[in-house]
Design a protein around this motif. Structure first.
Motif, PDB file in Angstrom:
ATOM      1  N   VAL A 120      62.781   9.580  36.551  1.00 35.04           N
ATOM      2  CA  VAL A 120      63.484   9.881  37.812  1.00 35.04           C
ATOM      3  C   VAL A 120      63.762   8.601  38.602  1.00 35.04           C
ATOM      4  N   THR A 121      62.757   7.759  38.766  1.00 33.03           N
ATOM      5  CA  THR A 121      62.942   6.582  39.630  1.00 33.03           C
ATOM      6  C   THR A 121      63.546   5.391  38.875  1.00 33.03           C
ATOM      7  N   GLY A 122      63.436   5.413  37.541  1.00 31.55           N
ATOM      8  CA  GLY A 122      63.950   4.300  36.747  1.00 31.55           C
ATOM      9  C   GLY A 122      63.064   3.057  36.807  1.00 31.55           C
ATOM     10  N   ARG A 123      61.896   3.172  37.470  1.00 32.79           N
ATOM     11  CA  ARG A 123      61.007   2.005  37.603  1.00 32.79           C
ATOM     12  C   ARG A 123      60.070   1.897  36.403  1.00 32.79           C
ATOM     13  N   LYS A 124      59.647   0.661  36.113  1.00 32.44           N
ATOM     14  CA  LYS A 124      58.702   0.451  35.007  1.00 32.44           C
ATOM     15  C   LYS A 124      57.278   0.605  35.500  1.00 32.44           C
ATOM     16  N   ALA A 125      56.437   1.253  34.673  1.00 30.35           N
ATOM     17  CA  ALA A 125      55.019   1.427  35.020  1.00 30.35           C
ATOM     18  C   ALA A 125      54.181   1.174  33.777  1.00 30.35           C
ATOM     19  N   LEU A 126      52.983   0.614  33.973  1.00 30.39           N
ATOM     20  CA  LEU A 126      52.038   0.513  32.858  1.00 30.39           C
ATOM     21  C   LEU A 126      51.576   1.922  32.525  1.00 30.39           C
ATOM     22  N   TYR A 127      51.391   2.215  31.241  1.00 34.59           N
ATOM     23  CA  TYR A 127      50.911   3.545  30.845  1.00 34.59           C
ATOM     24  C   TYR A 127      49.615   3.335  30.054  1.00 34.59           C
ATOM     25  N   LEU A 128      48.502   3.557  30.743  1.00 34.35           N
ATOM     26  CA  LEU A 128      47.178   3.285  30.162  1.00 34.35           C
ATOM     27  C   LEU A 128      46.281   4.503  30.339  1.00 34.35           C
ATOM     28  N   ASN A 129      45.284   4.612  29.474  1.00 34.51           N
ATOM     29  CA  ASN A 129      44.276   5.668  29.620  1.00 34.51           C
ATOM     30  C   ASN A 129      42.994   5.133  28.986  1.00 34.51           C
ATOM     31  N   ALA A 130      42.035   4.752  29.840  1.00 35.45           N
ATOM     32  CA  ALA A 130      40.822   4.102  29.342  1.00 35.45           C
ATOM     33  C   ALA A 130      40.055   5.012  28.375  1.00 35.45           C
ATOM     34  N   ASN A 131      40.230   6.316  28.517  1.00 36.45           N
ATOM     35  CA  ASN A 131      39.439   7.239  27.713  1.00 36.45           C
ATOM     36  C   ASN A 131      40.130   7.716  26.445  1.00 36.45           C
ATOM     37  N   ARG A 132      41.420   7.485  26.313  1.00 38.49           N
ATOM     38  CA  ARG A 132      42.149   8.077  25.175  1.00 38.49           C
ATOM     39  C   ARG A 132      42.873   7.054  24.312  1.00 38.49           C
ATOM     40  N   MET A 133      43.010   5.806  24.789  1.00 33.22           N
ATOM     41  CA  MET A 133      43.757   4.843  23.988  1.00 33.22           C
ATOM     42  C   MET A 133      42.886   4.387  22.824  1.00 33.22           C
ATOM     43  N   GLU A 134      43.505   4.335  21.640  1.00 31.70           N
ATOM     44  CA  GLU A 134      42.762   3.916  20.447  1.00 31.70           C
ATOM     45  C   GLU A 134      43.116   2.471  20.093  1.00 31.70           C
ATOM     46  N   GLN A 135      44.381   2.193  19.917  1.00 27.79           N
ATOM     47  CA  GLN A 135      44.778   0.860  19.440  1.00 27.79           C
ATOM     48  C   GLN A 135      46.277   0.641  19.636  1.00 27.79           C
ATOM     49  N   VAL A 136      46.624  -0.626  19.852  1.00 32.46           N
ATOM     50  CA  VAL A 136      48.043  -0.977  19.912  1.00 32.46           C
ATOM     51  C   VAL A 136      48.589  -0.940  18.485  1.00 32.46           C
ATOM     52  N   VAL A 137      49.713  -0.276  18.306  1.00 33.51           N
ATOM     53  CA  VAL A 137      50.301  -0.135  16.964  1.00 33.51           C
ATOM     54  C   VAL A 137      50.616  -1.528  16.389  1.00 33.51           C
ATOM     55  N   GLY A 138      50.131  -1.767  15.149  1.00 34.43           N
ATOM     56  CA  GLY A 138      50.458  -3.000  14.433  1.00 34.43           C
ATOM     57  C   GLY A 138      49.674  -4.218  14.880  1.00 34.43           C
ATOM     58  N   MET A 139      48.647  -4.032  15.726  1.00 36.18           N
ATOM     59  CA  MET A 139      47.870  -5.183  16.217  1.00 36.18           C
ATOM     60  C   MET A 139      46.447  -5.088  15.666  1.00 36.18           C
ATOM     61  N   GLU A 140      45.854  -6.223  15.307  1.00 36.04           N
ATOM     62  CA  GLU A 140      44.456  -6.245  14.851  1.00 36.04           C
ATOM     63  C   GLU A 140      43.566  -5.612  15.916  1.00 36.04           C
ATOM     64  N   ARG A 141      42.500  -4.940  15.458  1.00 34.36           N
ATOM     65  CA  ARG A 141      41.637  -4.199  16.378  1.00 34.36           C
ATOM     66  C   ARG A 141      41.084  -5.077  17.521  1.00 34.36           C
ATOM     67  N   ALA A 142      40.598  -6.273  17.154  1.00 29.04           N
ATOM     68  CA  ALA A 142      39.953  -7.102  18.186  1.00 29.04           C
ATOM     69  C   ALA A 142      40.977  -7.545  19.231  1.00 29.04           C
ATOM     70  N   GLU A 143      42.162  -7.913  18.762  1.00 26.71           N
ATOM     71  CA  GLU A 143      43.206  -8.363  19.688  1.00 26.71           C
ATOM     72  C   GLU A 143      43.668  -7.197  20.570  1.00 26.71           C
ATOM     73  N   SER A 144      43.798  -6.023  19.936  1.00 23.76           N
ATOM     74  CA  SER A 144      44.219  -4.826  20.675  1.00 23.76           C
ATOM     75  C   SER A 144      43.181  -4.474  21.747  1.00 23.76           C
ATOM     76  N   ASP A 145      41.898  -4.474  21.359  1.00 21.01           N
ATOM     77  CA  ASP A 145      40.836  -4.144  22.337  1.00 21.01           C
ATOM     78  C   ASP A 145      40.877  -5.120  23.517  1.00 21.01           C
ATOM     79  N   ALA A 146      41.033  -6.404  23.202  1.00 23.48           N
ATOM     80  CA  ALA A 146      41.031  -7.412  24.277  1.00 23.48           C
ATOM     81  C   ALA A 146      42.219  -7.201  25.209  1.00 23.48           C
ATOM     82  N   LEU A 147      43.380  -6.892  24.642  1.00 32.50           N
ATOM     83  CA  LEU A 147      44.578  -6.687  25.467  1.00 32.50           C
ATOM     84  C   LEU A 147      44.427  -5.437  26.335  1.00 32.50           C
TER      85      LEU A 147
END
Ligand code: SIN
Length: 262
Positions: free
Chosen positions: A181-208
């Protein structure tokens, strides 16, 4: 961020008031309507003016209306160890483990404790906008796997039957979302449900992911809602995270009714 409105009866809001409330929600992200008295069906019907109410099996529902879920100081992991659970006690956005998460959540304070039990919110537009240009470039286009039972989870979630788990396989969502609706960019995070960034090594993904969560929950992006009985608080999950607090006095009750819309 956040606006409290007095003198609106949600059960009888005119079309004009309804439009003003929706505009206020887009501008403020979290909207509180004080002094409501809404039985479950009336609560669902009032919320249906904001979107289509959805059933959610992960929480108990009221006997009167199965689109109205219960969040209570008496919640237990009924299908698991039977122990007490605090639903929503870590930073999250609702339903991100689903492929089509709800847009808005409405929480109605039916019984509120004498102190404590606040709900905290963060403004994910502001958190995104405050990132450095380098970080914005680094995370542009990244996708994240979200799961009901993530191995990174920080708050225990209730055990669900096998059939239900099969119906909610992992979901993949962008790390930066554009609000429809607003067209604005927002971070989309969930500390309890995020598993891993697609295509990124686990340690790097966790750190990010840890770094982005730590940034997003800085006090400068936060609003803390102190509940009064009869408050209905509506928030937009596409541009906020929130967190429940179970810090009220032992033996006091906290009972919330919740509706989410498509
Ligand atoms: C939720 O996470 O949806 C509930 C928040 C609360 O109980 O304060």
């Amino acid at each position: 961020m956040a606006l409290a409105v007095e003198g609106v009866d949600l059960a009888r809001a005119t079309a004009e008031t309804q439009t003003a409330l929706i505009d206020a929600l887009h501008d403020n992200l979290v909207l509180c309507m004080r002094g409501q008295t809404l039985a479950p069906v009336a609560f669902r019907d009032a919320m249906a003016r904001f979107g289509t109410p959805m059933k959610r099996l992960q929480l108990a529902a009221t006997p009167e209306c199965d689109e109205v879920n219960i969040i209570s100081s008496e919640d237990r992991d009924e299908l698991g160890d039977g122990k007490k659970l605090v639903n929503g006690a870590s930073w999250h956005t609702d339903d991100s483990f689903m492929r089509e998460p709800c847009s808005l959540t409405m929480l109605y304070g039916v019984i509120v404790p004498s102190r404590g039990g606040d709900t905290q919110f963060v403004n994910m537009y502001a958190a995104y906008e405050a990132l450095s240009p380098e970080m914005k470039a680094r995370i542009a286009g990244l996708l994240v796997i979200h799961k009901y039972q993530s191995s990174r989870q920080t708050n225990r979630v209730s055990r669900r039957p096998e059939s239900e788990m099969k119906a909610m396989p992992e979901a993949i969502h962008p790390l930066v979302r554009i609000h429809p609706v607003t067209g604005r960019k927002a971070l989309y995070l969930n500390a309890n449900r995020m598993e891993q960034v697609v295509g990124m090594e686990r340690a790097e993904s966790d750190a990010l992911l840890d770094r982005l969560i730590a940034h997003a929950i800085e006090p400068r992006f936060q609003y803390r809602h102190v509940w009064r009985q009869g408050d209905v608080v509506i928030w937009d999950n596409r541009c906020t995270m929130h967190k429940a607090n179970a810090d009220y006095p032992e033996g006091e009750r906290r009972l919330m009714h919740r509706v989410v819309v498509a």
